[in-house]
Motif scaffolding. Structure first.
Motif, PDB file in Angstrom:
ATOM      1  N   TRP A   1     -22.449  -1.226   9.288  1.00 13.88           N
ATOM      2  CA  TRP A   1     -22.033   0.172   9.333  1.00 13.88           C
ATOM      3  C   TRP A   1     -20.508   0.273   9.302  1.00 13.88           C
ATOM      4  O   TRP A   1     -19.935   1.074   8.550  1.00 13.88           O
TER       5      TRP A   1
ATOM      6  N   SER B   1     -16.263   2.771   1.932  1.00 11.96           N
ATOM      7  CA  SER B   1     -16.527   4.082   1.331  1.00 11.96           C
ATOM      8  C   SER B   1     -15.297   4.970   1.337  1.00 11.96           C
ATOM      9  O   SER B   1     -15.117   5.803   0.444  1.00 11.96           O
TER      10      SER B   1
ATOM     11  N   GLY C   1     -20.087   9.856   9.011  1.00 12.35           N
ATOM     12  CA  GLY C   1     -19.064   9.159   9.783  1.00 12.35           C
ATOM     13  C   GLY C   1     -17.973  10.047  10.321  1.00 12.35           C
ATOM     14  O   GLY C   1     -17.046   9.568  10.982  1.00 12.35           O
TER      15      GLY C   1
ATOM     16  N   ALA D   1     -16.126   4.414  13.140  1.00 13.72           N
ATOM     17  CA  ALA D   1     -17.207   3.483  12.821  1.00 13.72           C
ATOM     18  C   ALA D   1     -17.052   2.182  13.601  1.00 13.72           C
ATOM     19  O   ALA D   1     -18.035   1.627  14.108  1.00 13.72           O
TER      20      ALA D   1
ATOM     21  N   HIS E   1     -12.257   7.783   9.995  1.00 11.64           N
ATOM     22  CA  HIS E   1     -13.658   7.398   9.804  1.00 11.64           C
ATOM     23  C   HIS E   1     -13.858   5.917  10.124  1.00 11.64           C
ATOM     24  O   HIS E   1     -14.841   5.530  10.769  1.00 11.64           O
ATOM     25  N   SER E   2     -12.927   5.080   9.680  1.00 12.73           N
ATOM     26  CA  SER E   2     -13.016   3.644   9.968  1.00 12.73           C
ATOM     27  C   SER E   2     -12.842   3.386  11.460  1.00 12.73           C
ATOM     28  O   SER E   2     -13.500   2.511  12.032  1.00 12.73           O
TER      29      SER E   2
ATOM     30  N   MET F   1     -18.590   1.873   5.960  1.00 13.39           N
ATOM     31  CA  MET F   1     -17.822   3.097   6.199  1.00 13.39           C
ATOM     32  C   MET F   1     -16.390   2.919   5.724  1.00 13.39           C
ATOM     33  O   MET F   1     -15.823   3.792   5.045  1.00 13.39           O
TER      34      MET F   1
ATOM     35  N   ALA G   1     -19.552   0.700  16.443  1.00 13.92           N
ATOM     36  CA  ALA G   1     -20.085  -0.654  16.296  1.00 13.92           C
ATOM     37  C   ALA G   1     -19.808  -1.490  17.530  1.00 13.92           C
ATOM     38  O   ALA G   1     -20.688  -2.214  18.020  1.00 13.92           O
TER      39      ALA G   1
ATOM     40  N   LEU H   1     -22.005   9.179   3.477  1.00 17.99           N
ATOM     41  CA  LEU H   1     -21.373   8.398   4.541  1.00 17.99           C
ATOM     42  C   LEU H   1     -20.175   9.139   5.128  1.00 17.99           C
ATOM     43  O   LEU H   1     -19.928   9.080   6.340  1.00 17.99           O
TER      44      LEU H   1
ATOM     45  N   ILE I   1     -26.458  -4.841  12.028  1.00 22.80           N
ATOM     46  CA  ILE I   1     -26.491  -3.474  11.508  1.00 22.80           C
ATOM     47  C   ILE I   1     -25.205  -2.729  11.887  1.00 22.80           C
ATOM     48  O   ILE I   1     -24.629  -1.995  11.073  1.00 22.80           O
ATOM     49  N   ALA I   2     -24.742  -2.942  13.122  1.00 26.39           N
ATOM     50  CA  ALA I   2     -23.516  -2.282  13.585  1.00 26.39           C
ATOM     51  C   ALA I   2     -22.312  -2.718  12.758  1.00 26.39           C
ATOM     52  O   ALA I   2     -21.481  -1.891  12.360  1.00 26.39           O
TER      53      ALA I   2
END
Length: 203
Positions: free
Chosen positions: A155, A162, A55, A128, A124-125, A159, A132, A51, A151-152
């Motif tokens: 994700w 993680s 990402g 993401a 990364h956040s 992310m 989205a 990820l 799904i978006a």
């Protein structure tokens, strides 16, 4: 929908600022990182590291380029402009804010991947959440928009989680990345909708 996301973004940023500014709350950030690090396994490590690659900025730009090429085939130029401004602005905002706040990352002993730059906000956040929101805005008329949106959002969530799991960000960094991204994308969409009737072009 943009107003709801804008409000949510403001709330997330507010809570992230509480975590980094109020001394009594600051230990919560590290405590979460420590607790999450105790839940690690080889499988989860592999997933989180994958990820991290997917990402990151290179993968984001690669995916965005393919997306724009596909939209150009259908002459969806308003969508292309929204993607370009949205993602380029997200990258710029994330790194400018990192420089402005200049907060240290969690102790290196918890890191499972290499990291660059300051900790707050999580880039990364940020990316993401921007991706989205782009998907949410651009699929408003799609018959399967609920499932696409789900799904978006998943994700966005995995992310952010993680990044804490990998030990390179505090929860406050993730909340800030999500929140600031929602604010940026909502304002961009609101401006585009006002100036260029984006909603009509997204049909």
């Amino acid at each position: 929908m943009s107003y709801h996301l804008l409000i949510l973004g403001c709330l997330l940023v507010f809570f992230s600022l509480l975590l980094i500014q109020i001394p009594a709350l600051q230990p919560i950030d590290l405590a979460v990182v420590v607790w999450v690090s105790e839940q690690r396994s080889q499988t989860l490590n592999y997933i989180a590291q994958t990820l991290s690659f997917l990402g990151g900025m290179p993968a984001l730009l690669f995916f965005a380029t393919l997306w724009c090429i596909a939209l150009a085939w259908y002459k969806k130029y308003a969508m292309i402009a929204f993607i370009v401004f949205g993602l380029s602005g997200s990258i710029a905002c994330a790194w400018l804010l990192k420089y402005a706040f200049d907060l240290a990352r969690p102790p290196a002993i918890y890191h499972l991947v290499h990291s660059y730059g300051a900790s707050y906000p999580s880039a990364h956040s940020f990316y993401a959440a921007s991706l989205a929101v782009l998907i949410l805005f651009m699929t408003q008329q799609h018959p399967k928009r609920f499932y696409i949106g789900l799904i978006a959002v998943l994700w966005l969530l995995i992310m952010g989680i993680s990044r804490v799991y990998l030990g390179v960000h505090y929860p406050s960094d993730v909340l800030a990345g999500w929140g600031m991204s929602l604010i940026w994308m909502s304002l961009l969409y609101g401006f585009g909708k006002f100036q260029f009737n984006l909603k009509q072009n997204f049909k």
